[in-house]
Each structure stands twice: as C-alpha cells, then as structure tokens.
Design a protein around this motif. Sequence first.
Motif, PDB file in Angstrom:
ATOM      1  N   GLU A  24       0.802  -1.219   0.000  1.00  0.00           N
ATOM      2  CA  GLU A  24       0.000   0.000   0.000  1.00  0.00           C
ATOM      3  C   GLU A  24       0.837   1.273   0.000  1.00  0.00           C
ATOM      4  N   CYS A  25       2.138   1.127  -0.093  1.00  0.00           N
ATOM      5  CA  CYS A  25       3.014   2.268  -0.318  1.00  0.00           C
ATOM      6  C   CYS A  25       3.485   2.220  -1.773  1.00  0.00           C
ATOM      7  N   LEU A  26       4.037   1.083  -2.155  1.00  0.00           N
ATOM      8  CA  LEU A  26       4.447   0.864  -3.536  1.00  0.00           C
ATOM      9  C   LEU A  26       3.470  -0.045  -4.287  1.00  0.00           C
ATOM     10  N   VAL A  27       2.976  -1.058  -3.587  1.00  0.00           N
ATOM     11  CA  VAL A  27       2.148  -2.089  -4.219  1.00  0.00           C
ATOM     12  C   VAL A  27       0.703  -2.006  -3.749  1.00  0.00           C
ATOM     13  N   ASN A  28      -0.212  -1.936  -4.694  1.00  0.00           N
ATOM     14  CA  ASN A  28      -1.640  -2.017  -4.405  1.00  0.00           C
ATOM     15  C   ASN A  28      -1.970  -3.481  -4.116  1.00  0.00           C
ATOM     16  N   GLU A  29      -2.420  -3.772  -2.901  1.00  0.00           N
ATOM     17  CA  GLU A  29      -2.607  -5.156  -2.482  1.00  0.00           C
ATOM     18  C   GLU A  29      -4.017  -5.697  -2.725  1.00  0.00           C
ATOM     19  N   THR A  30      -4.793  -4.995  -3.533  1.00  0.00           N
ATOM     20  CA  THR A  30      -6.150  -5.439  -3.817  1.00  0.00           C
ATOM     21  C   THR A  30      -6.179  -6.852  -4.380  1.00  0.00           C
ATOM     22  N   THR A  31      -5.321  -7.125  -5.353  1.00  0.00           N
ATOM     23  CA  THR A  31      -5.282  -8.455  -5.965  1.00  0.00           C
ATOM     24  C   THR A  31      -4.855  -9.506  -4.958  1.00  0.00           C
ATOM     25  N   PRO A  97       0.725   3.945  -9.779  1.00  0.00           N
ATOM     26  CA  PRO A  97       1.286   4.654 -10.928  1.00  0.00           C
ATOM     27  C   PRO A  97       2.385   5.661 -10.597  1.00  0.00           C
ATOM     28  N   ASP A  98       2.411   6.144  -9.349  1.00  0.00           N
ATOM     29  CA  ASP A  98       3.414   7.158  -8.993  1.00  0.00           C
ATOM     30  C   ASP A  98       4.755   6.566  -8.566  1.00  0.00           C
ATOM     31  N   VAL A  99       4.852   5.240  -8.510  1.00  0.00           N
ATOM     32  CA  VAL A  99       6.043   4.610  -7.939  1.00  0.00           C
ATOM     33  C   VAL A  99       7.293   4.849  -8.787  1.00  0.00           C
ATOM     34  N   ARG A 100       7.285   4.417 -10.019  1.00  0.00           N
ATOM     35  CA  ARG A 100       8.497   4.562 -10.839  1.00  0.00           C
ATOM     36  C   ARG A 100       8.908   6.020 -11.029  1.00  0.00           C
ATOM     37  N   PRO A 101       7.976   6.922 -11.365  1.00  0.00           N
ATOM     38  CA  PRO A 101       8.396   8.324 -11.510  1.00  0.00           C
ATOM     39  C   PRO A 101       8.988   8.910 -10.235  1.00  0.00           C
ATOM     40  N   ALA A 102       8.386   8.604  -9.085  1.00  0.00           N
ATOM     41  CA  ALA A 102       8.871   9.187  -7.830  1.00  0.00           C
ATOM     42  C   ALA A 102      10.242   8.643  -7.457  1.00  0.00           C
ATOM     43  N   LEU A 103      10.412   7.318  -7.520  1.00  0.00           N
ATOM     44  CA  LEU A 103      11.707   6.730  -7.177  1.00  0.00           C
ATOM     45  C   LEU A 103      12.789   7.230  -8.123  1.00  0.00           C
ATOM     46  N   GLY A 104      12.455   7.311  -9.408  1.00  0.00           N
ATOM     47  CA  GLY A 104      13.436   7.793 -10.376  1.00  0.00           C
ATOM     48  C   GLY A 104      13.840   9.230 -10.120  1.00  0.00           C
ATOM     49  N   LYS A 105      12.856  10.083  -9.791  1.00  0.00           N
ATOM     50  CA  LYS A 105      13.166  11.504  -9.533  1.00  0.00           C
ATOM     51  C   LYS A 105      14.014  11.659  -8.282  1.00  0.00           C
ATOM     52  N   LEU A 106      13.734  10.880  -7.253  1.00  0.00           N
ATOM     53  CA  LEU A 106      14.518  10.965  -6.024  1.00  0.00           C
ATOM     54  C   LEU A 106      15.977  10.590  -6.287  1.00  0.00           C
ATOM     55  N   SER A 218       4.376  11.228  -5.600  1.00  0.00           N
ATOM     56  CA  SER A 218       4.854  12.286  -6.485  1.00  0.00           C
ATOM     57  C   SER A 218       5.147  13.581  -5.729  1.00  0.00           C
ATOM     58  N   GLU A 219       4.613  13.701  -4.513  1.00  0.00           N
ATOM     59  CA  GLU A 219       4.870  14.887  -3.700  1.00  0.00           C
ATOM     60  C   GLU A 219       6.255  14.874  -3.062  1.00  0.00           C
ATOM     61  N   LEU A 220       6.824  13.688  -2.922  1.00  0.00           N
ATOM     62  CA  LEU A 220       8.045  13.555  -2.123  1.00  0.00           C
ATOM     63  C   LEU A 220       9.237  14.380  -2.604  1.00  0.00           C
ATOM     64  N   PRO A 221       9.590  14.343  -3.892  1.00  0.00           N
ATOM     65  CA  PRO A 221      10.777  15.113  -4.291  1.00  0.00           C
ATOM     66  C   PRO A 221      10.693  16.579  -3.894  1.00  0.00           C
ATOM     67  N   GLY A 222       9.539  17.214  -4.131  1.00  0.00           N
ATOM     68  CA  GLY A 222       9.395  18.616  -3.761  1.00  0.00           C
ATOM     69  C   GLY A 222       9.398  18.835  -2.269  1.00  0.00           C
ATOM     70  N   ARG A 223       8.716  17.965  -1.533  1.00  0.00           N
ATOM     71  CA  ARG A 223       8.667  18.104  -0.075  1.00  0.00           C
ATOM     72  C   ARG A 223      10.053  17.938   0.531  1.00  0.00           C
ATOM     73  N   ILE A 224      10.803  16.975   0.034  1.00  0.00           N
ATOM     74  CA  ILE A 224      12.155  16.748   0.562  1.00  0.00           C
ATOM     75  C   ILE A 224      13.064  17.916   0.210  1.00  0.00           C
ATOM     76  N   ALA A 225      12.932  18.438  -0.993  1.00  0.00           N
ATOM     77  CA  ALA A 225      13.759  19.583  -1.402  1.00  0.00           C
ATOM     78  C   ALA A 225      13.504  20.780  -0.486  1.00  0.00           C
ATOM     79  N   ARG A 226      12.232  21.026  -0.156  1.00  0.00           N
ATOM     80  CA  ARG A 226      11.917  22.146   0.743  1.00  0.00           C
ATOM     81  C   ARG A 226      12.449  21.884   2.150  1.00  0.00           C
ATOM     82  N   PHE A 227      12.286  20.646   2.613  1.00  0.00           N
ATOM     83  CA  PHE A 227      12.793  20.283   3.932  1.00  0.00           C
ATOM     84  C   PHE A 227      14.301  20.529   4.002  1.00  0.00           C
ATOM     85  N   ASN A 228      15.019  20.078   2.976  1.00  0.00           N
ATOM     86  CA  ASN A 228      16.472  20.215   2.981  1.00  0.00           C
ATOM     87  C   ASN A 228      16.904  21.662   2.850  1.00  0.00           C
TER      88      ASN A 228
END
Length: 234
Positions: A24-31, A97-106, A218-228
Amino acid sequence: MTSTGTGPHRLSRMIRAVVFDVGECLVNETTEYGTWADWLGVPRHTFSAMFGAVIARGLDYRETFQVFAPGFDLTEQREKRAEVGQAERFGEEDLYPDVRPALGKLRDDGLWVGIAGNQTVRAGGVLRSLDLPCDMIATSDDWGVSKPDPGFFRCVVENAPCEAEEILYVGDRLDNDIAPAVTMGLRTALIRRGPWGIIQQDAPEADSLPTMRIDSLSELPGRIARFNAEATLL
C-alpha cells in the motif's frame, strides 16, 4: 490534503536517503487480498469488509483469517498455495502509478533510495525482478526481524549510507511504520492510501508524529527539497 510540519523533529540534518515500505506504499494489495478471499472460499467484498473492521479495531490484520478459518496459519497456507501453483504474486500492474516516476526523480536528485518491508523471501524476489530505480531491496525475511520491532529499523539504518535522522521512511501505517521508525530516530512520511492509511488518517498522532504527510509519492521530491532547503538555514 497534505499537511506540513516536522512532527517531533528539529530541522537539523538534511534528508539523504528515502526508504519505502512495500504494501500500500508501492504495491496495491487489492489483488493479493482478493486471492486470499478466493482461497478461503469467501466473497471478496465480505473479506474486505472484515479486513477493514479488524484494522479499525486496532487488531492484527491476520485476525481476519481467523474469522473465516479458526486456527489459520498464514505461513503454512502460503506454502500450500505455492505447492498448488497459486502462490501470492504481484507484478508491474500492481504498482501504484506514482512509484516509478517518484523513485526515479529521487535518485536523479541525488538521494539514496531503498525498499524495505514486511515481506517474504518470495516477495523480495518479485520486487527485484521489477527492476525498480532503487539502491536496495530488503525484506523482513532477509533480515530475520519484522516491523514494528525496532530491530527492523536498526537494519534500515545499518544498510543506508547515512545517519538515522538523515533517512526518511515512507509508509502507510502509524503503528507498524511511523511510530517505530520515529523511535529509532528516522524521519517519516505517512502516505494516505490503502486500508491503514485511510482508517488511521484521523488519529491524533497522524498529524503530530510523522515528519510529513502525503497523498501521493509524487509529492516527495518537492517536499524533501523544501525540507532540505530549510535545514541548510539552521
């Protein structure tokens, strides 16, 4: 909407590593849980309703299985499923859907990215086969210790290339992810999705405990940048 704030932490050190929970963070466990309902011979909506009720009462999610099959042993049943070709599985289609883009951007931003959750060795193999943009994939079975045991987060710190307070652990559960990670000195991000993320969102500690709350990775890169950026001003 997301909230800002730093929970109980002072802005002293920059975040240099981000480690993600799996379910439920990376993987949707519905299936995954749907196939467990099938295995038990229970309608999927009935299983889901009981699953939510168990979580809302603050019980271990495994109590759900006991409702339908008293004495149910999850580890034993996992092996039985594997023996008949019905092993638990997930694939690219189960990633949010946000997993690969977010991990890649980080990673592009220069952060060390890890994945570590309460998963079996088999699940760890599946995660590695997905070739996600990360620097580490580890499971509780690999380490021999499961969340919320502090030892799990000790392993996270030992495997990351920085200090505990420079690591941001991202998870959907206050009890299993956020609280024990904070106890071990990690920064934390609570994501609002999945059964736990929705059910626990209004708990008092949901605002006070995490370093940040997010609705999407998808919020993480921006949030982390502001935090840092704020951290460098202190």
